[in-house]
Design a protein around this motif. Structure first.
Motif, PDB file in Angstrom:
ATOM      1  N   HIS A 109      35.488  30.398  32.502  1.00  0.00           N
ATOM      2  CA  HIS A 109      35.717  30.676  33.917  1.00  0.00           C
ATOM      3  C   HIS A 109      36.401  29.483  34.575  1.00  0.00           C
TER       4      HIS A 109
ATOM      5  N   SER B 190      36.623  34.785  34.488  1.00  0.00           N
ATOM      6  CA  SER B 190      36.992  34.933  35.891  1.00  0.00           C
ATOM      7  C   SER B 190      37.478  33.580  36.397  1.00  0.00           C
TER       8      SER B 190
ATOM      9  N   GLU C 187      32.121  32.493  41.907  1.00  0.00           N
ATOM     10  CA  GLU C 187      31.616  33.423  42.916  1.00  0.00           C
ATOM     11  C   GLU C 187      31.742  34.862  42.417  1.00  0.00           C
ATOM     12  N   ARG C 188      32.859  35.159  41.803  1.00  0.00           N
ATOM     13  CA  ARG C 188      33.085  36.501  41.260  1.00  0.00           C
ATOM     14  C   ARG C 188      32.116  36.795  40.115  1.00  0.00           C
TER      15      ARG C 188
ATOM     16  N   ARG D  77      29.476  39.939  40.009  1.00  0.00           N
ATOM     17  CA  ARG D  77      29.503  40.903  38.916  1.00  0.00           C
ATOM     18  C   ARG D  77      28.143  41.048  38.271  1.00  0.00           C
TER      19      ARG D  77
ATOM     20  N   TYR E  55      24.472  33.839  45.165  1.00  0.00           N
ATOM     21  CA  TYR E  55      24.788  35.171  45.701  1.00  0.00           C
ATOM     22  C   TYR E  55      23.550  36.051  45.609  1.00  0.00           C
TER      23      TYR E  55
ATOM     24  N   GLU F 203      32.902  48.384  45.706  1.00  0.00           N
ATOM     25  CA  GLU F 203      33.108  47.121  44.991  1.00  0.00           C
ATOM     26  C   GLU F 203      32.025  46.096  45.324  1.00  0.00           C
ATOM     27  N   SER F 204      31.460  46.171  46.514  1.00  0.00           N
ATOM     28  CA  SER F 204      30.443  45.200  46.907  1.00  0.00           C
ATOM     29  C   SER F 204      29.063  45.535  46.351  1.00  0.00           C
TER      30      SER F 204
END
Length: 334
Positions: A21, A77, A81-82, A86, A124, A226-227
């Motif tokens: 990443h 990624s 954060e992504r 995920r 997150y 997507e969220s």
């Protein structure tokens, strides 16, 4: 495991992975060291078998969690954060009993000249949430087709044709109830049932022509999907009809569940459609949002005690009607 307020959490801290990443070419080619920590929130009522009977049912299989995390960490990624988002989304979708997922992803050796620290961490949290959309007048502009179809139905039945305004005022009710109200006949009347069947045939011939999405709906449904939210439809339209229209309009791919007219015994403004969606998704009413264009939608949400009822003013009922029915706010656009 920490038991508190009829809920418990499972922590899986500081799991180590080698992954690729990052934005820099070396990070993407060679990779680096990462740590990932999880806190999994589970309702005590869902985990009764585990808490009270020492049984796996109702809790989380830690090995499955680790496998899911491992698969996501293997997918490169640019941003941690992504990665965190995920992982949270995959876990909520996989485990029905999860109420919330807290994720921390740490890049142990970030490519920062002179950096002297214990890494960079992205945190997150994703809670199990449901958005229950109405269809007619909220997602799609079907009013013209509905008016045309209802007008032709009444004409063929030999009944006095109601005004366009009268027809639009019944949009959102189950079809048979709309026909009965406009014809001033009992809902179970044989003629009403015959007219309802005729309407369904005619709508597929003339009513679906020219149906379009309202501006911004595609983008908003995509954002919700997507969220990690569960995106669902609560409609008084028939199941096959709404599914075909969603596919025709290109937004079926965002929709997890449909509760239509034949899927529940009681209909809007009864809370049954939303309650059924909450059962299917294991989302609490307090974590549910209803979006609709009629007072029937708002009253359904209020009767189900959902967290938010959002009205839209581009549909069939006015802003004042929606606010008076209990809408938390009314959107002019997305």
């Amino acid at each position: 495991m920490l038991i508190q307020d009829n809920a418990f959490t499972i922590s899986m801290p500081r799991m180590r992975f080698h992954a690729r990443h990052g934005v820099m070419p070396q990070e993407q080619q060679v990779g680096g060291e990462f740590m990932l920590s999880l806190v999994l929130h589970i309702d005590g009522r869902n985990a009764h078998h585990a808490l009270c009977h020492d049984e796996l049912e109702g809790t989380i299989n830690y090995a499955e969690v680790y496998d899911i995390v491992g698969r996501e960490m293997k997918q490169p990624s640019q941003l941690i954060e992504r990665v965190a988002a995920r992982v949270a989304r995959c876990l909520l979708r996989h485990f029905f009993t999860l109420r919330q997922v807290d994720v921390e992803v740490t890049k142990c050796v970030p490519p920062i000249p002179g950096f002297d620290g214990e890494g960079v961490t992205a945190r997150y949290s994703l809670r199990r949430q449901l958005v229950a959309w109405d269809f007619d007048g909220t997602i799609a502009d079907t009013s013209h087709g509905i008016v045309q179809t209802m007008t032709e139905t009444f004409r063929r039945m030999g009944w006095a044709v109601p005004s366009d305004e009268a027809i639009c005022s019944t949009i959102g009710l189950p079809l048979q109830a709309s026909v009965a109200q406009l014809a001033a006949l009992p809902c179970g009347n044989d003629e009403v049932q015959r007219a309802t069947a005729l309407y369904r045939v005619l709508f597929e011939q003339v009513g679906t022509v020219g149906v379009t999405l309202f501006p911004g709906v595609d983008e908003e449904m995509c954002r919700q999907h997507e969220s990690g939210m569960f995106v669902a439809i609560a409609t008084s339209r028939g199941h096959d009809s709404v599914r075909c229209l969603l596919e025709q309009l290109g937004v079926l791919r965002y929709v997890d569940y449909i509760v239509a007219c034949e899927d529940v015994i009681a209909h809007k403004p009864d809370p049954a459609p939303v309650e059924r969606l909450c059962e299917l998704t294991n989302v609490l009413p307090a974590d549910t949002t209803v979006i609709g264009d009629t007072t029937f939608d708002i009253e359904m949400g209020r009767n189900a005690r959902v967290g938010r009822c959002i009205g839209v003013e581009w549909g069939n009922h006015s802003r004042k009607m929606l606010i008076d029915a209990g809408a938390d706010f009314v959107l002019r656009n997305f």
